[in-house]
Design a protein around this motif. Structure first.
Motif, short mmCIF file in Angstrom:
data_model
loop_
_atom_site.label_atom_id
_atom_site.label_comp_id
_atom_site.label_asym_id
_atom_site.label_seq_id
_atom_site.Cartn_x
_atom_site.Cartn_y
_atom_site.Cartn_z
N GLY A 148 0.69 -1.02 -0.03
CA GLY A 148 -0.25 -0.03 -0.05
C GLY A 148 0.54 1.19 -0.16
O GLY A 148 0.19 2.33 -0.74
N GLU A 149 1.93 1.18 0.58
CA GLU A 149 3.00 2.10 1.20
C GLU A 149 3.46 2.51 -0.83
O GLU A 149 4.03 2.98 -0.64
CB GLU A 149 3.95 2.58 2.06
N GLY B 290 -2.68 -4.79 0.42
CA GLY B 290 -2.28 -3.88 0.32
C GLY B 290 -0.93 -3.51 2.15
O GLY B 290 0.27 -3.07 2.02
N GLU C 241 -6.69 1.54 -3.50
CA GLU C 241 -7.39 0.84 -3.50
C GLU C 241 -7.77 0.51 -5.23
O GLU C 241 -8.77 -0.49 -5.29
CB GLU C 241 -8.64 1.21 -2.48
N LYS D 84 -5.89 6.79 -0.49
CA LYS D 84 -6.42 5.64 -0.52
C LYS D 84 -7.53 5.35 -1.01
O LYS D 84 -7.50 3.99 -1.58
CB LYS D 84 -7.53 6.04 0.98
N ALA E 15 0.81 4.35 -3.03
CA ALA E 15 0.51 5.51 -2.51
C ALA E 15 1.35 6.81 -2.64
O ALA E 15 1.72 7.72 -2.56
CB ALA E 15 0.56 5.90 -1.08
N LYS F 50 -5.03 12.67 1.49
CA LYS F 50 -4.91 11.45 2.58
C LYS F 50 -6.13 10.14 1.92
O LYS F 50 -6.17 9.58 1.29
CB LYS F 50 -4.33 11.51 3.45
N SER F 51 -7.08 11.21 1.80
CA SER F 51 -8.34 9.65 1.64
C SER F 51 -8.44 9.34 -0.32
O SER F 51 -8.51 8.39 -0.54
CB SER F 51 -9.70 10.95 1.64
#
Ligand code: ADP
Length: 272
Positions: free
Chosen positions: A102-103, A136, A124, A120, A106, A116-117
């Motif tokens: 996930g990182e 993730g 996904e 995310k 990101a 941030k939202s």
């Protein structure tokens, strides 16, 4: 993934591009190539023919010695890197090992200052696109080679680039995974409409995925055409031989029929 642009893919133009690393030998010789917005273009050719150099110049990592490369009509050197909107996937996938999946995904979004939202939601979506939702929280080392490569593809696409550059991205995978990934990459390309420039020396890959194939040899494009035309109308003996070489069938003569040999191919089929 959505895009603000009418056409999500970028158009690319190589205009009289030459490259020499040592100031003497040209490894790319007077390259003129228009890549259409949304096209899947493959650079196919033997090792050392200049394909990766073209990709490195297009990515902005290497300046052309002569000529200019344009992205949607703008000289690429004049665009700051974060405005070029280019995603990249290479053979060794180069995920950051100390970060979770996930990182890793990101990271390109954080660099671009997304909230941030937003990050995310996009992470996904990218995981779902390569069918790895729920992965993730894992580290790259906890994934198989094929899964890592899918994450590398997702990372190249997560920021909704206009252009994706892939250099032998499936070279490290076994045959079955390679075929599965070829299918997935093609599927993603069709869904997103992003321009893809794909480098390989594997003609099967080139022929199954591409809208057009540029066959390279000795720093020059020998032929630029849709895959089927390479078989049907090779423009010169190099193309005929390069395409033909990996296209030979082998078998054993089983019997004579009306003066002709009947050959049983290794595939089990018979031909006379
Ligand atoms: P391909 O991708 O078709 O294998 P490359 O673009 O990697 O071809 O290489 C073309 C030629 O340029 C080769 O002769 C290679 O040795 C040379 N070359 C590639 N990268 C460099 C570099 N960084 N410095 C010097 N020569 C290089």
């Amino acid at each position: 993934m959505s895009s603000q642009r009418e056409t999500p893919g970028a158009a690319v133009k190589f205009d009289g591009v030459q490259k020499s690393y040592d100031g003497e030998t040209l490894v790319v010789k007077d390259l003129n190539l228009d890549i259409r917005a949304g096209e899947f273009l493959t650079m196919l050719g033997p090792s050392g023919s200049g394909k990766t150099t073209c990709l490195m110049m297009l990515a902005g990592f290497e300046p052309p010695t002569h000529g200019e490369i344009f992205l949607d009509g703008q000289p690429i050197g004049q665009l700051p890197p974060h405005k070029r909107g280019i995603g990249m996937v290479f053979q060794n996938y180069a995920l950051f090992p100390h970060m979770t999946v996930g990182e890793n995904l990101a990271y390109p979004l954080k660099v671009r200052g997304l909230s941030k939202s937003d990050i995310k939601a996009k992470v996904e979506r990218a995981l779902a696109m390569v069918e790895l939702s729920g992965f993730g929280g894992r580290r790259p080392a906890q994934l198989s080679g094929g899964q890592q490569q899918r994450i590398a593809v997702a990372r190249a696409l997560v920021f909704e680039p206009n252009l994706v550059l892939m250099d032998e991205p499936l070279g490290a995978l076994d045959k079955q995974l390679r075929e599965q990934m070829q299918y997935e990459i093609k599927h993603i390309h069709e869904n997103l409409g992003v321009t893809v420039v794909y480098v390989t020396h594997d003609q099967t890959e080139a022929l199954t995925m591409s809208d057009r194939v540029a066959v390279f040899n000795d720093g020059k494009i020998q032929q630029l055409s849709p895959p089927e035309e390479l078989y049907e109308h090779p423009h010169n003996s190099f193309v005929a031989q390069f395409i033909g070489e990996n296209n030979k069938l082998s078998g054993t003569i089983s019997k004579m029929v009306n003066g002709h040999c009947e050959v049983t191919l290794d595939t089990g089929a018979t031909v006379t």
